[in-house]
Design a protein around this motif. Structure first.
Motif, PDB file in Angstrom:
ATOM      1  N   PHE A   1      31.878  53.598  71.881  1.00  0.00           N
ATOM      2  CA  PHE A   1      31.529  54.998  71.709  1.00  0.00           C
ATOM      3  C   PHE A   1      31.004  55.172  70.294  1.00  0.00           C
ATOM      4  CE2 PHE A   1      33.758  56.484  75.516  1.00  0.00           C
ATOM      5  CZ  PHE A   1      34.580  55.401  75.785  1.00  0.00           C
ATOM      6  N   ARG A   2      30.363  56.298  70.040  1.00  0.00           N
ATOM      7  CA  ARG A   2      29.901  56.561  68.686  1.00  0.00           C
ATOM      8  C   ARG A   2      29.983  58.044  68.381  1.00  0.00           C
ATOM      9  NH1 ARG A   2      23.313  55.458  69.000  1.00  0.00           N
ATOM     10  NH2 ARG A   2      22.759  57.465  69.953  1.00  0.00           N
ATOM     11  N   GLN A   3      30.073  58.342  67.108  1.00  0.00           N
ATOM     12  CA  GLN A   3      30.079  59.735  66.667  1.00  0.00           C
ATOM     13  C   GLN A   3      29.235  59.846  65.417  1.00  0.00           C
ATOM     14  OE1 GLN A   3      33.959  61.538  66.080  1.00  0.00           O
ATOM     15  NE2 GLN A   3      33.082  63.566  66.361  1.00  0.00           N
ATOM     16  N   ALA A   4      28.173  60.619  65.543  1.00  0.00           N
ATOM     17  CA  ALA A   4      27.293  60.890  64.416  1.00  0.00           C
ATOM     18  C   ALA A   4      27.782  62.133  63.683  1.00  0.00           C
ATOM     19  CB  ALA A   4      25.867  61.082  64.912  1.00  0.00           C
ATOM     20  N   PRO A   5      27.411  62.292  62.415  1.00  0.00           N
ATOM     21  CA  PRO A   5      27.861  63.467  61.656  1.00  0.00           C
ATOM     22  C   PRO A   5      27.463  64.757  62.353  1.00  0.00           C
ATOM     23  CG  PRO A   5      26.877  61.847  60.193  1.00  0.00           C
ATOM     24  CD  PRO A   5      26.624  61.364  61.589  1.00  0.00           C
ATOM     25  N   GLY A   6      28.428  65.641  62.508  1.00  0.00           N
ATOM     26  CA  GLY A   6      28.152  66.936  63.102  1.00  0.00           C
ATOM     27  C   GLY A   6      27.967  66.925  64.609  1.00  0.00           C
ATOM     28  N   LYS A   7      28.185  65.777  65.228  1.00  0.00           N
ATOM     29  CA  LYS A   7      28.005  65.670  66.680  1.00  0.00           C
ATOM     30  C   LYS A   7      29.295  65.219  67.346  1.00  0.00           C
ATOM     31  CE  LYS A   7      23.049  64.719  66.666  1.00  0.00           C
ATOM     32  NZ  LYS A   7      21.977  63.832  67.206  1.00  0.00           N
TER      33      LYS A   7
ATOM     34  N   GLN B   1      31.158  51.914  60.488  1.00  0.00           N
ATOM     35  CA  GLN B   1      29.978  52.730  60.185  1.00  0.00           C
ATOM     36  C   GLN B   1      28.702  51.916  60.364  1.00  0.00           C
ATOM     37  OE1 GLN B   1      29.649  56.135  59.026  1.00  0.00           O
ATOM     38  NE2 GLN B   1      27.502  55.689  59.454  1.00  0.00           N
ATOM     39  N   VAL B   2      27.765  52.487  61.077  1.00  0.00           N
ATOM     40  CA  VAL B   2      26.424  51.917  61.213  1.00  0.00           C
ATOM     41  C   VAL B   2      25.440  52.920  60.640  1.00  0.00           C
ATOM     42  CG1 VAL B   2      24.623  51.237  62.844  1.00  0.00           C
ATOM     43  CG2 VAL B   2      26.991  50.517  63.226  1.00  0.00           C
ATOM     44  N   THR B   3      24.640  52.471  59.694  1.00  0.00           N
ATOM     45  CA  THR B   3      23.629  53.323  59.080  1.00  0.00           C
ATOM     46  C   THR B   3      22.277  52.645  59.210  1.00  0.00           C
ATOM     47  OG1 THR B   3      25.237  54.178  57.487  1.00  0.00           O
ATOM     48  CG2 THR B   3      22.901  54.514  56.994  1.00  0.00           C
ATOM     49  N   VAL B   4      21.339  53.353  59.811  1.00  0.00           N
ATOM     50  CA  VAL B   4      19.988  52.831  60.002  1.00  0.00           C
ATOM     51  C   VAL B   4      19.061  53.665  59.150  1.00  0.00           C
ATOM     52  CG1 VAL B   4      18.204  52.197  61.656  1.00  0.00           C
ATOM     53  CG2 VAL B   4      20.610  52.213  62.362  1.00  0.00           C
ATOM     54  N   ALA B   5      18.538  53.059  58.103  1.00  0.00           N
ATOM     55  CA  ALA B   5      17.692  53.799  57.170  1.00  0.00           C
ATOM     56  C   ALA B   5      16.809  52.822  56.419  1.00  0.00           C
ATOM     57  CB  ALA B   5      18.552  54.588  56.185  1.00  0.00           C
ATOM     58  N   SER B   6      15.666  53.347  55.998  1.00  0.00           N
ATOM     59  CA  SER B   6      14.767  52.514  55.220  1.00  0.00           C
ATOM     60  C   SER B   6      14.974  52.770  53.736  1.00  0.00           C
ATOM     61  CB  SER B   6      13.316  52.777  55.618  1.00  0.00           C
ATOM     62  OG  SER B   6      13.036  54.154  55.551  1.00  0.00           O
TER      63      SER B   6
ATOM     64  N   ASP C   1      20.494  56.137  65.567  1.00  0.00           N
ATOM     65  CA  ASP C   1      21.667  55.348  65.954  1.00  0.00           C
ATOM     66  C   ASP C   1      22.748  55.380  64.870  1.00  0.00           C
ATOM     67  OD1 ASP C   1      19.406  52.963  67.340  1.00  0.00           O
ATOM     68  OD2 ASP C   1      20.641  54.403  68.447  1.00  0.00           O
ATOM     69  N   THR C   2      22.457  56.014  63.761  1.00  0.00           N
ATOM     70  CA  THR C   2      23.431  56.121  62.683  1.00  0.00           C
ATOM     71  C   THR C   2      24.657  56.886  63.160  1.00  0.00           C
ATOM     72  OG1 THR C   2      21.756  56.017  60.939  1.00  0.00           O
ATOM     73  CG2 THR C   2      23.849  57.069  60.382  1.00  0.00           C
ATOM     74  N   ALA C   3      25.816  56.269  63.030  1.00  0.00           N
ATOM     75  CA  ALA C   3      27.061  56.869  63.525  1.00  0.00           C
ATOM     76  C   ALA C   3      28.216  55.937  63.190  1.00  0.00           C
ATOM     77  CB  ALA C   3      26.998  57.068  65.038  1.00  0.00           C
ATOM     78  N   VAL C   4      29.413  56.439  63.386  1.00  0.00           N
ATOM     79  CA  VAL C   4      30.594  55.578  63.396  1.00  0.00           C
ATOM     80  C   VAL C   4      30.783  55.097  64.828  1.00  0.00           C
ATOM     81  CG1 VAL C   4      33.062  55.385  62.962  1.00  0.00           C
ATOM     82  CG2 VAL C   4      31.632  56.826  61.480  1.00  0.00           C
ATOM     83  N   TYR C   5      30.905  53.808  64.989  1.00  0.00           N
ATOM     84  CA  TYR C   5      31.055  53.202  66.315  1.00  0.00           C
ATOM     85  C   TYR C   5      32.505  52.775  66.527  1.00  0.00           C
ATOM     86  CZ  TYR C   5      26.025  53.201  67.034  1.00  0.00           C
ATOM     87  OH  TYR C   5      24.719  53.591  67.230  1.00  0.00           O
ATOM     88  N   PHE C   6      33.011  53.139  67.692  1.00  0.00           N
ATOM     89  CA  PHE C   6      34.399  52.861  68.044  1.00  0.00           C
ATOM     90  C   PHE C   6      34.450  52.051  69.338  1.00  0.00           C
ATOM     91  CE2 PHE C   6      36.315  56.096  65.268  1.00  0.00           C
ATOM     92  CZ  PHE C   6      35.272  56.998  65.106  1.00  0.00           C
TER      93      PHE C   6
END
Length: 120
Positions: A37-43, A115-120, A87-92
């Motif tokens: 599962f995952r949870q993104a900020p504010g979601k 924590q998974v962060t996808v950014a350039s 796809d940036t989110a905390v994955y559980f």
């Protein structure tokens, strides 16, 4: 004491890959349904993938993510390819006692997340 411990998260550029691991201790994952599962900020938290001997994926994960289980290592993995900023989110990982139900299941016993962060 029963635990689920996730690892493998980090910062990755768009298009990159990560492999998340979830190792169980104090109980066996064999014959157990398990989900990511995952949870993104504010979601709200959302299902990503589920395995109860059949694998199921959220639409956004199909073709990019793969769930797998290693009963010898008592672990479950989530291979994530072609990662996107969204796809940036905390994955559980979590056990899914009622099974995936043809979908993504409902998590019951949870790890602490990675924590998974996808950014350039």
């Amino acid at each position: 004491q029963a635990r689920l411990v996730e690892s493998g998260g980090g910062l990755v550029t768009p298009g990159g890959s990560l492999r998340l691991s979830c190792v169980a201790s104090g109980f066996t994952l064999e014959h157990k349904a398990i989900g990511w599962f995952r949870q993104a900020p504010g979601k709200e938290r959302e299902g990503v993938a589920c395995d109860d001997s059949t694998t199921y994926y959220a639409n956004f994960a199909k073709g990019r993510f793969a769930i797998s289980k290693d009963n010898i290592k008592n672990a479950v993995y989530l291979q994530m390819d072609s990662l996107k900023p969204e796809d940036t989110a905390v994955y559980f990982c979590a056990t899914v006692p009622s099974g995936c139900g043809g979908g993504l299941g409902r998590g019951y016993f949870w790890g602490q997340g990675t924590q998974v962060t996808v950014a350039s």
